[in-house]
Design a protein around this motif. Structure first.
Motif, PDB file in Angstrom:
ATOM      1  N   GLY A  42       2.020 117.721 -13.304  1.00 41.56           N
ATOM      2  CA  GLY A  42       2.914 116.651 -13.716  1.00 41.56           C
ATOM      3  C   GLY A  42       4.200 117.174 -14.325  1.00 41.56           C
ATOM      4  N   LYS A  43       5.097 116.240 -14.668  1.00 42.79           N
ATOM      5  CA  LYS A  43       6.356 116.618 -15.319  1.00 42.79           C
ATOM      6  C   LYS A  43       6.042 117.207 -16.692  1.00 42.79           C
ATOM      7  CE  LYS A  43       9.860 113.844 -14.940  1.00 42.79           C
ATOM      8  NZ  LYS A  43      10.716 112.619 -14.998  1.00 42.79           N
ATOM      9  N   PRO A  44       6.446 118.444 -16.944  1.00 39.31           N
ATOM     10  CA  PRO A  44       6.010 119.140 -18.167  1.00 39.31           C
ATOM     11  C   PRO A  44       6.416 118.441 -19.455  1.00 39.31           C
ATOM     12  CG  PRO A  44       7.713 120.391 -16.997  1.00 39.31           C
ATOM     13  CD  PRO A  44       7.276 119.299 -16.086  1.00 39.31           C
ATOM     14  N   GLU A  45       7.583 117.780 -19.471  1.00 40.18           N
ATOM     15  CA  GLU A  45       8.013 117.148 -20.724  1.00 40.18           C
ATOM     16  C   GLU A  45       7.096 115.980 -21.107  1.00 40.18           C
ATOM     17  OE1 GLU A  45      10.836 115.536 -17.441  1.00 40.18           O
ATOM     18  OE2 GLU A  45       9.712 117.361 -17.945  1.00 40.18           O
ATOM     19  N   TRP A  46       6.638 115.216 -20.109  1.00 43.58           N
ATOM     20  CA  TRP A  46       5.743 114.103 -20.387  1.00 43.58           C
ATOM     21  C   TRP A  46       4.326 114.590 -20.685  1.00 43.58           C
ATOM     22  CZ3 TRP A  46       7.410 109.778 -22.067  1.00 43.58           C
ATOM     23  CH2 TRP A  46       8.642 109.257 -21.641  1.00 43.58           C
ATOM     24  N   LEU A 255       1.226 109.978 -19.547  1.00 42.82           N
ATOM     25  CA  LEU A 255       0.716 110.685 -18.374  1.00 42.82           C
ATOM     26  C   LEU A 255       1.052 109.944 -17.081  1.00 42.82           C
ATOM     27  CD1 LEU A 255      -2.725 111.908 -19.744  1.00 42.82           C
ATOM     28  CD2 LEU A 255      -0.743 113.321 -19.157  1.00 42.82           C
ATOM     29  N   PHE A 256       1.083 108.631 -17.126  1.00 38.38           N
ATOM     30  CA  PHE A 256       1.534 107.887 -15.945  1.00 38.38           C
ATOM     31  C   PHE A 256       2.978 108.263 -15.611  1.00 38.38           C
ATOM     32  CE2 PHE A 256      -2.092 105.014 -16.581  1.00 38.38           C
ATOM     33  CZ  PHE A 256      -2.479 104.815 -15.257  1.00 38.38           C
ATOM     34  N   LEU A 257       3.812 108.376 -16.635  1.00 41.82           N
ATOM     35  CA  LEU A 257       5.201 108.780 -16.416  1.00 41.82           C
ATOM     36  C   LEU A 257       5.274 110.224 -15.926  1.00 41.82           C
ATOM     37  CD1 LEU A 257       6.946 107.173 -19.529  1.00 41.82           C
ATOM     38  CD2 LEU A 257       6.702 106.252 -17.220  1.00 41.82           C
ATOM     39  N   ALA A 258       4.356 111.060 -16.385  1.00 45.47           N
ATOM     40  CA  ALA A 258       4.330 112.463 -15.966  1.00 45.47           C
ATOM     41  C   ALA A 258       4.080 112.586 -14.460  1.00 45.47           C
ATOM     42  CB  ALA A 258       3.261 113.230 -16.739  1.00 45.47           C
ATOM     43  N   PHE A 259       3.369 111.618 -13.889  1.00 40.48           N
ATOM     44  CA  PHE A 259       3.072 111.656 -12.454  1.00 40.48           C
ATOM     45  C   PHE A 259       3.869 110.608 -11.681  1.00 40.48           C
ATOM     46  CE2 PHE A 259      -0.567 113.767 -14.395  1.00 40.48           C
ATOM     47  CZ  PHE A 259      -0.692 114.876 -13.580  1.00 40.48           C
ATOM     48  N   HIS A 260       5.049 110.267 -12.241  1.00 39.21           N
ATOM     49  CA  HIS A 260       6.017 109.406 -11.546  1.00 39.21           C
ATOM     50  C   HIS A 260       5.433 108.053 -11.175  1.00 39.21           C
ATOM     51  CE1 HIS A 260       8.331 113.146 -11.104  1.00 39.21           C
ATOM     52  NE2 HIS A 260       7.215 113.689 -10.661  1.00 39.21           N
ATOM     53  N   GLN A 261       4.590 107.515 -12.052  1.00 35.30           N
ATOM     54  CA  GLN A 261       3.959 106.229 -11.767  1.00 35.30           C
ATOM     55  C   GLN A 261       4.385 105.208 -12.812  1.00 35.30           C
ATOM     56  OE1 GLN A 261       1.692 105.165  -9.141  1.00 35.30           O
ATOM     57  NE2 GLN A 261       2.469 103.283 -10.082  1.00 35.30           N
ATOM     58  N   GLN A 262       5.192 104.242 -12.385  1.00 35.48           N
ATOM     59  CA  GLN A 262       5.560 103.158 -13.287  1.00 35.48           C
ATOM     60  C   GLN A 262       4.379 102.199 -13.428  1.00 35.48           C
ATOM     61  OE1 GLN A 262       8.431 102.932 -15.063  1.00 35.48           O
ATOM     62  NE2 GLN A 262       8.928 104.951 -14.201  1.00 35.48           N
ATOM     63  N   THR A 310      -6.095 109.003  -9.953  1.00 33.77           N
ATOM     64  CA  THR A 310      -7.036 110.114 -10.173  1.00 33.77           C
ATOM     65  C   THR A 310      -6.385 111.224 -10.988  1.00 33.77           C
ATOM     66  OG1 THR A 310      -8.188 109.619  -8.108  1.00 33.77           O
ATOM     67  CG2 THR A 310      -8.515 111.814  -9.043  1.00 33.77           C
ATOM     68  N   LEU A 311      -5.154 111.587 -10.644  1.00 38.26           N
ATOM     69  CA  LEU A 311      -4.453 112.647 -11.364  1.00 38.26           C
ATOM     70  C   LEU A 311      -4.242 112.270 -12.826  1.00 38.26           C
ATOM     71  CD1 LEU A 311      -1.761 113.686  -8.716  1.00 38.26           C
ATOM     72  CD2 LEU A 311      -3.693 115.060  -9.504  1.00 38.26           C
ATOM     73  N   VAL A 312      -3.821 111.030 -13.068  1.00 39.21           N
ATOM     74  CA  VAL A 312      -3.567 110.574 -14.435  1.00 39.21           C
ATOM     75  C   VAL A 312      -4.857 110.574 -15.251  1.00 39.21           C
ATOM     76  CG1 VAL A 312      -2.913 108.585 -15.852  1.00 39.21           C
ATOM     77  CG2 VAL A 312      -1.528 109.211 -13.867  1.00 39.21           C
ATOM     78  N   VAL A 313      -5.912 110.030 -14.682  1.00 39.02           N
ATOM     79  CA  VAL A 313      -7.182 109.923 -15.408  1.00 39.02           C
ATOM     80  C   VAL A 313      -7.766 111.304 -15.699  1.00 39.02           C
ATOM     81  CG1 VAL A 313      -9.580 109.160 -15.214  1.00 39.02           C
ATOM     82  CG2 VAL A 313      -7.722 107.603 -14.598  1.00 39.02           C
ATOM     83  N   LEU A 314      -7.724 112.196 -14.723  1.00 45.76           N
ATOM     84  CA  LEU A 314      -8.245 113.548 -14.953  1.00 45.76           C
ATOM     85  C   LEU A 314      -7.436 114.270 -16.032  1.00 45.76           C
ATOM     86  CD1 LEU A 314      -9.099 114.778 -11.341  1.00 45.76           C
ATOM     87  CD2 LEU A 314     -10.701 114.112 -13.146  1.00 45.76           C
ATOM     88  N   ALA A 315      -6.109 114.113 -15.977  1.00 46.16           N
ATOM     89  CA  ALA A 315      -5.264 114.739 -16.997  1.00 46.16           C
ATOM     90  C   ALA A 315      -5.558 114.158 -18.373  1.00 46.16           C
ATOM     91  CB  ALA A 315      -3.790 114.549 -16.643  1.00 46.16           C
ATOM     92  N   PHE A 316      -5.772 112.835 -18.427  1.00 45.43           N
ATOM     93  CA  PHE A 316      -6.070 112.180 -19.698  1.00 45.43           C
ATOM     94  C   PHE A 316      -7.394 112.675 -20.277  1.00 45.43           C
ATOM     95  CE2 PHE A 316      -8.052 108.546 -21.989  1.00 45.43           C
ATOM     96  CZ  PHE A 316      -7.177 108.506 -23.061  1.00 45.43           C
TER      97      PHE A 316
END
Length: 342
Positions: A42-46, A255-262, A310-316
């Motif tokens: 994901g985007k490192p800043e987020w 984390l949603f913002l980190a993966f470009h998901q509004q 899936t990416l957001v949930v796993l990262a969370f």
């Protein structure tokens, strides 16, 4: 001699925990790899913001316990309780007893600091009750939103019903502990005998100790008296518990913002609430695997792309559970029960 025995016991316990940690790393290596990989995608800043918010979340969670302990006149420090909180995550994975092992860690740590174990047990119970009550508010909002979207599933209704029963049982026990302690003791004694009788029929031995009912009745009575004597302290505990959940949801949103998901607030709350719900009621230790699946199902049902969800949930889960849980193993050395006494 007593001091030498304490040191020996602490060392033996820590070596047992090292063995458990090694087993955990081997047996759960796949899950650990799955939740850590998205953190570098994901985007490192987020991702960084989400991680910082997790630090604030666990600080707030520890502050909730401090407020609960304060309600029963037990001295504690947030920095010490953070170590116990993360350590409890680790203990609850290697000793899955519906969170009781982790709760016992708070009591043991307080007693090793010279505080009353009975009051510590009452404070721990108050913190758990406050956490469930604050979360029930968030869960209620999630259920209403899913109902309005016509997306409320039967398993979500069943899970919500279980949490309502747990929360109402805690509330009823506190009320009985204050007004009808004898009835509470008799009810818990009947429950204990019923559970042990059922367990014996399965040739499993007694599930609950002979003094389980008496100890728990005393804990509920002390907690109820603390609420009666210090209602403002209870209100503070509830407020801190709610703040902790809000911070946790903010981390998920980052984390949603980190993966470009509004995403709007409603879906964030719905997915978070259902994930935390099944973390609390899951028969699987700490809801490993189940929480991730439930959250992804909720988000995809609300229109989030499956891969993004899936990416957001796993990262969370990596930030909210796996990394803190692994840190908890190392921080256990700071918990009083494991400190060497010279």
């Amino acid at each position: 001699m007593h001091s030498i025995s304490n040191v020996a016991n602490a060392r033996w316990l820590f070596w047992i925990l090292i063995a458990a940690f090694s087993w955990l790393m081997v047996s759960r290596l796949t899950e650990i790899r799955e939740v850590t990989q998205p953190l570098v995608q994901g985007k490192p800043e987020w991702i960084l913001i989400a991680a910082i918010l997790q630090v604030f979340y666990y600080s707030a969670f520890a502050a909730m316990f401090k407020a609960a302990f304060n309600a029963v006149d037990i001295r504690s420090r947030i920095r010490d309780l953070i170590a116990v909180t993360l350590g409890a995550l680790f203990v609850n994975v290697i000793a899955p007893t519906w969170g009781m092992a982790g709760a016992a860690l708070y009591v043991d740590d307080a007693s090793h600091r010279g505080e009353s174990p009975a009051r510590a047990a009452a404070g721990t119970l108050l913190a758990q009750a406050a956490d469930y009550t604050a979360f029930a508010f968030i869960l209620g909002c999630a259920v209403i939103y899913l109902l309005m979207q016509n997306k409320l599933e039967s398993y979500e209704i069943a899970g919500t019903a279980i949490l309502i029963v747990i929360t109402c049982s805690l509330t009823l026990a506190l009320v009985l502990g204050l007004w009808l302690p004898t009835l509470l003791l008799n009810s818990l004694d009947l429950f204990s005998k019923s559970m042990n009788g059922f367990s014996r029929r399965l040739n499993k031995g007694d599930l609950l100790a002979d003094d389980w009912a008496a100890k728990n009745a005393a804990d509920f009575s002390r907690s109820a008296r603390a609420i009666e004597e210090h209602p403002r302290r209870l209100a503070l505990t509830l407020a801190v518990a709610l703040l902790a959940h809000l911070i946790n949801m903010a981390s998920l949103y980052a984390l949603f913002l980190a993966f470009h998901q509004q995403i709007e607030l409603g879906p964030v709350v719905a997915g978070y609430a259902m994930g935390m719900l099944f973390w609390n009621i899951s028969p699987v230790p700490q809801g490993i695997g189940l929480v991730e699946g439930i959250m992804v199902l909720v988000y995809t049902s609300l229109g989030i792309h499956g891969l993004q969800a899936t990416l957001v949930v796993l990262a969370f889960r990596g930030l909210n559970f796996w990394i803190p849980m692994l840190l908890g193993f190392f921080l256990l050395r700071k918990v009083e029960i494991l400190k060497s006494k010279h």
